[in-house]
Design an enzyme around this catalytic site. Sequence first.
Site, mmCIF file in Angstrom:
data_model
loop_
_atom_site.group_PDB
_atom_site.id
_atom_site.type_symbol
_atom_site.label_atom_id
_atom_site.label_comp_id
_atom_site.label_asym_id
_atom_site.label_seq_id
_atom_site.Cartn_x
_atom_site.Cartn_y
_atom_site.Cartn_z
ATOM 1 N N ASP A 49 110.920 -12.439 33.005
ATOM 2 C CA ASP A 49 111.068 -13.686 32.261
ATOM 3 C C ASP A 49 110.408 -13.631 30.886
ATOM 4 O O ASP A 49 110.252 -14.646 30.223
ATOM 5 C CB ASP A 49 110.547 -14.877 33.067
ATOM 6 N N SER A 103 109.914 -14.034 37.741
ATOM 7 C CA SER A 103 108.999 -13.237 36.931
ATOM 8 C C SER A 103 109.243 -11.736 37.132
ATOM 9 O O SER A 103 110.346 -11.241 36.917
ATOM 10 C CB SER A 103 107.551 -13.630 37.255
#
Length: 469
Positions: free
Chosen positions: A244, A106
């Site tokens: 992401d 992330s």
Amino acid sequence: MTFTHTFNPTSLREYDIRGIVGKSLTSEDAFAIGRTFGSVVVRHGGKTVVTGYDGRLSSPDLEDALVKGLVACGLNVVRVRCGPTPMLYFASVSLQADGAVMVTGSHNPADYNGFKMMLAGKPFFGPQIQELGVLAKIGDVVPSAHGTIRGLDLRTDYVRRLFKDWDGGEKPLKVVWDNGNSAAGDVLQKLVAGLPGEHTILNGAIDGHFPAHHPDPTVAKNLEQLIAEVRRQKADVGLAFDGDADRVGVVDDQGEILWGDQILILLARDVLKTHPGATIIADVKASQVLFDEVRKAGGKPLMWRTGHSLIKTKMAETGSPLAGEMSGHIFFADKWYGFDDALYAAVRLLGILARQDKPLSAIREALPRTVSTPEVRFDCDDTRKFKVIEEVAARLRHEGADVSEIDGVRVNTPDGWWLLRASNTQAVLVVRAEGPDEAALERLKQAVVAQLAQSGLSAPDFSGNNAGH
């Protein structure tokens, strides 16, 4: 061969499994996730799991080990390879998969990685993640079997679906995109090729070193390059992604940042035109302005707990067509599938701008003005942080304060509001406050400091610039 495995306990988080690669997260952990999560899928009657991974250097190897674990459960694994997390969610929906696992770090530093999971189309989080740790430790998995593997390139189908909801006509907007070297790179190239207007992509290559800047669009420093390019080109808008691409950052035509709650106001006004009276959800860190503006636009504002899995679950429960977080997660269930997707949010936002006769800066400037602290995070031991919240809440209740305990404590006063909550993912407490002017904000800060002092904690560092809102 008997299977048992012990995870580093710090890696089993509230919303995902995450750690530092080679230290608190290894390929052995990835295999164990496949073996345990795969067993859960099988025991739920499932047969198919889709997997994907982001652009981090460690992601292909971790995904490979994950797949081996899933196949050992007898599952049919569909690999969509490298791409944004929302493309993996899209794969799960379009293939009607029984489970889905994304390997992604992330917005975390380059040496981190992790796993986000879905079971039967719903987020897999909280106690379910802790259960994997128990299953692995005692070796409670389905018997070893031989599943199947196939690759599937969904990038074209995903982009085609993104285009389906374009509602901005042919107005030629000038847009600067900062891909941030994220996993959206290839998909973003396909997307802008089909949108009207003039598009510039910064840091378009997928690169797990993140050479340009850290992949987190909620931090102003990470938007400096985008801001400069928007101003240089006199662009209509700038858009940025995290690592992401499930979180979006927005910069207006003047190079000013719109924060997550401000983005949500624009989107909510539009969605409420076709869903009058609908529930719009935002997390407890959002400005009071957001909740007021949703009400003004004819919606029902609902304040909820921070966390993408928690928000998605609440959306499904309430039938909400739109939700968002200060962190830039935007969730559409209007025409879309209820998951957070920065690319989809960008398409919908651009559609709104294309239908407006005024610039984004004018819309931002027309919002009620407040001053607020940034999100201030300070260390507090994992064993202590929730206890502090309990102590503060008890004192506030005793004082008869106007307090919400949905997620930590959010206190309304004549000066505005302040929030104190425990992070679900780190050993930190989080503080935020908002008032109509600097004097009111200072009083709110002092109220926080006084409460923390009563629990034996020193004052957090509020020295970061207060944000105009």
